[in-house]
Design a protein around this motif. Structure first.
Motif, short mmCIF file in Angstrom:
data_model
loop_
_atom_site.label_atom_id
_atom_site.label_comp_id
_atom_site.label_asym_id
_atom_site.label_seq_id
_atom_site.Cartn_x
_atom_site.Cartn_y
_atom_site.Cartn_z
N MET A 19 0.90 -1.19 -0.11
CA MET A 19 0.01 0.01 -0.01
C MET A 19 0.87 1.34 -0.03
SD MET A 19 -2.83 0.87 2.66
CE MET A 19 -3.66 2.41 3.06
N ALA A 20 0.57 2.15 -0.93
CA ALA A 20 1.38 3.35 -1.05
C ALA A 20 1.03 4.23 0.30
CB ALA A 20 1.04 4.11 -2.31
N ARG A 21 2.07 4.97 0.47
CA ARG A 21 2.01 6.03 1.73
C ARG A 21 1.29 7.21 1.20
NH1 ARG A 21 7.95 7.13 4.25
NH2 ARG A 21 8.44 4.74 4.53
N GLN A 22 0.60 7.61 2.01
CA GLN A 22 -0.20 9.01 1.99
C GLN A 22 0.71 10.15 1.80
OE1 GLN A 22 -3.58 8.82 1.28
NE2 GLN A 22 -4.24 11.24 1.57
N LYS A 23 0.61 11.08 0.58
CA LYS A 23 1.36 12.01 0.61
C LYS A 23 0.72 13.22 1.12
CE LYS A 23 3.96 10.52 -3.60
NZ LYS A 23 4.23 10.85 -5.13
N SER A 24 1.69 14.23 1.87
CA SER A 24 1.36 15.26 2.50
C SER A 24 1.89 16.50 1.79
CB SER A 24 1.76 15.35 3.96
OG SER A 24 1.85 16.42 4.36
N GLU A 25 1.12 17.58 1.02
CA GLU A 25 1.64 18.66 0.78
C GLU A 25 2.70 19.34 1.67
OE1 GLU A 25 2.35 20.98 -2.56
OE2 GLU A 25 0.95 19.15 -2.42
N GLU A 26 2.14 19.25 2.80
CA GLU A 26 3.21 19.90 3.94
C GLU A 26 4.33 19.32 4.10
OE1 GLU A 26 3.02 20.96 8.63
OE2 GLU A 26 1.24 20.27 7.63
N LYS A 27 4.42 18.00 3.98
CA LYS A 27 5.79 17.33 4.10
C LYS A 27 6.48 17.71 2.71
CE LYS A 27 5.29 13.73 7.32
NZ LYS A 27 5.22 11.90 7.29
N ARG A 28 6.12 17.68 1.58
CA ARG A 28 6.61 18.02 0.23
C ARG A 28 7.26 19.39 0.50
NH1 ARG A 28 6.28 20.46 -4.68
NH2 ARG A 28 7.04 19.18 -6.29
N ASN A 29 6.43 20.26 1.04
CA ASN A 29 6.95 21.74 0.93
C ASN A 29 7.95 21.90 1.89
OD1 ASN A 29 5.03 22.53 -0.93
ND2 ASN A 29 3.69 23.26 0.47
N THR A 30 7.96 21.19 3.09
CA THR A 30 9.15 21.13 3.96
C THR A 30 10.38 20.64 3.45
OG1 THR A 30 7.53 21.03 5.92
CG2 THR A 30 9.68 20.27 6.48
N LEU A 31 10.38 19.63 2.63
CA LEU A 31 11.38 18.71 2.11
C LEU A 31 12.04 20.00 0.94
CD1 LEU A 31 10.31 15.20 1.61
CD2 LEU A 31 12.26 16.15 3.15
N LEU A 32 11.29 20.54 0.32
CA LEU A 32 11.82 21.55 -0.52
C LEU A 32 12.26 22.94 -0.14
CD1 LEU A 32 8.80 21.86 -3.25
CD2 LEU A 32 10.93 20.67 -3.47
N SER A 33 11.89 23.23 0.95
CA SER A 33 12.46 24.48 1.84
C SER A 33 13.71 24.10 2.45
CB SER A 33 11.33 24.75 2.80
OG SER A 33 11.91 25.88 3.48
N VAL A 34 13.77 22.83 3.37
CA VAL A 34 14.82 22.44 3.94
C VAL A 34 16.12 22.15 2.68
CG1 VAL A 34 15.83 20.80 5.30
CG2 VAL A 34 13.59 21.78 5.96
N ALA A 35 15.64 21.50 1.90
CA ALA A 35 16.61 21.37 0.73
C ALA A 35 17.32 22.68 0.21
CB ALA A 35 15.78 20.50 -0.41
#
Length: 193
Positions: free
Chosen positions: A1-17
Motif C-alpha cells: 500500500m502506497a504512503r499517503q502524500k502530504s503537501e506540507e511534508k513535500r513543501n518542508t522537504l523543498l524548503s529544507v533542501a
C-alpha cells in the motif's frame, strides 16, 4: 500500500533542501536533508524519485517564488524606468529576505542535470520582464544588447546591492537606490550612443 502524500511534508522537504544546498552545495546527501527536516531518510523518496528530481523541484519552486515577488504590483502604465525600478526593488527585497533561496538558486542554475523543460517553464514566468526589456531596446531607450546579458547584469548588480544591505541594513534605501541608479545608467542609451 502506497504512503499517503502530504503537501506540507513535500513543501518542508523543498524548503529544507534549499537551505541545505545553499549552505553545503548540491553534493549534500539526501540523508542530510531529511535529517534537517526531522524526517526518516526514506521519506524523501516518497515525494521525489531521486536527488535530481528534488534539485529540479527546488529550482522550479524558487524561480516561481522569485517571479511572483519580482513582478508583483507592476504598473500597467508608467515609464520603463518606473517599471524596472519596481522590478529591481522587488528583487532586492526578495533576495535580502531569502538569502538561502538566492544562494541555492545560484548553485542550481549551474547544475548539469537541470531539465530543459523545468528551465523553460520557469523562464516563461518572466515574460513580462522580457517583453519590457525587449520593448525598451526596440524603442531605443535601452542599449541594444542580448536579453540574457542584460538580465545577468541586472542580477549581478542587484546581488552586489543585497550584499551591502546585508552588511549595513541601516542603509538599505541608500544601497537599493544607488544600485538601481548604477545599473540603469549602464543600460540606458545616452545621446553619444
Amino acid at each position: 500500500m502506497a504512503r499517503q502524500k502530504s503537501e506540507e511534508k513535500r513543501n518542508t522537504l523543498l524548503s529544507v533542501a534549499a537551505q541545505v544546498f545553499a549552505r553545503n552545495g548540491l553534493s549534500a546527501s539526501t540523508a542530510s536533508i531529511t535529517a534537517a527536516a526531522g524526517m526518516a531518510e526514506g521519506t524523501l523518496f516518497v515525494y521525489f524519485k531521486g536527488k535530481d528530481e528534488l534539485i529540479n523541484a527546488v529550482y522550479s519552486e524558487i524561480k516561481t517564488d522569485l517571479a511572483e515577488a519580482m513582478l508583483s504590483g507592476h504598473p500597467k502604465d508608467g515609464s520603463v524606468t518606473e517599471k524596472m525600478r519596481l522590478v529591481w526593488n522587488n528583487y532586492v527585497c526578495w533576495g535580502a529576505e531569502n538569502p538561502d533561496k538566492l544562494a541555492a538558486l545560484n548553485k542550481i542554475k549551474l547544475y548539469e542535470n537541470l531539465k530543459c523543460e523545468v528551465d523553460e517553464t520557469t523562464t516563461q514566468r518572466f515574460c513580462y520582464l522580457h517583453n519590457l526589456i525587449e520593448g525598451a531596446i526596440a524603442g531605443g531607450s535601452l542599449k541594444d544588447v542580448p536579453y540574457e546579458f542584460m538580465l545577468a547584469t541586472f542580477a549581478a548588480q542587484a546581488e552586489a546591492t543585497m550584499q551591502f544591505i546585508h552588511k549595513d541594513p541601516d542603509k538599505t534605501e541608500f544601497y537599493r537606490e544607488r544600485g538601481f541608479e548604477i545599473f540603469w545608467n549602464g543600460i540606458t542609451r545616452t545621446t553619444t550612443d
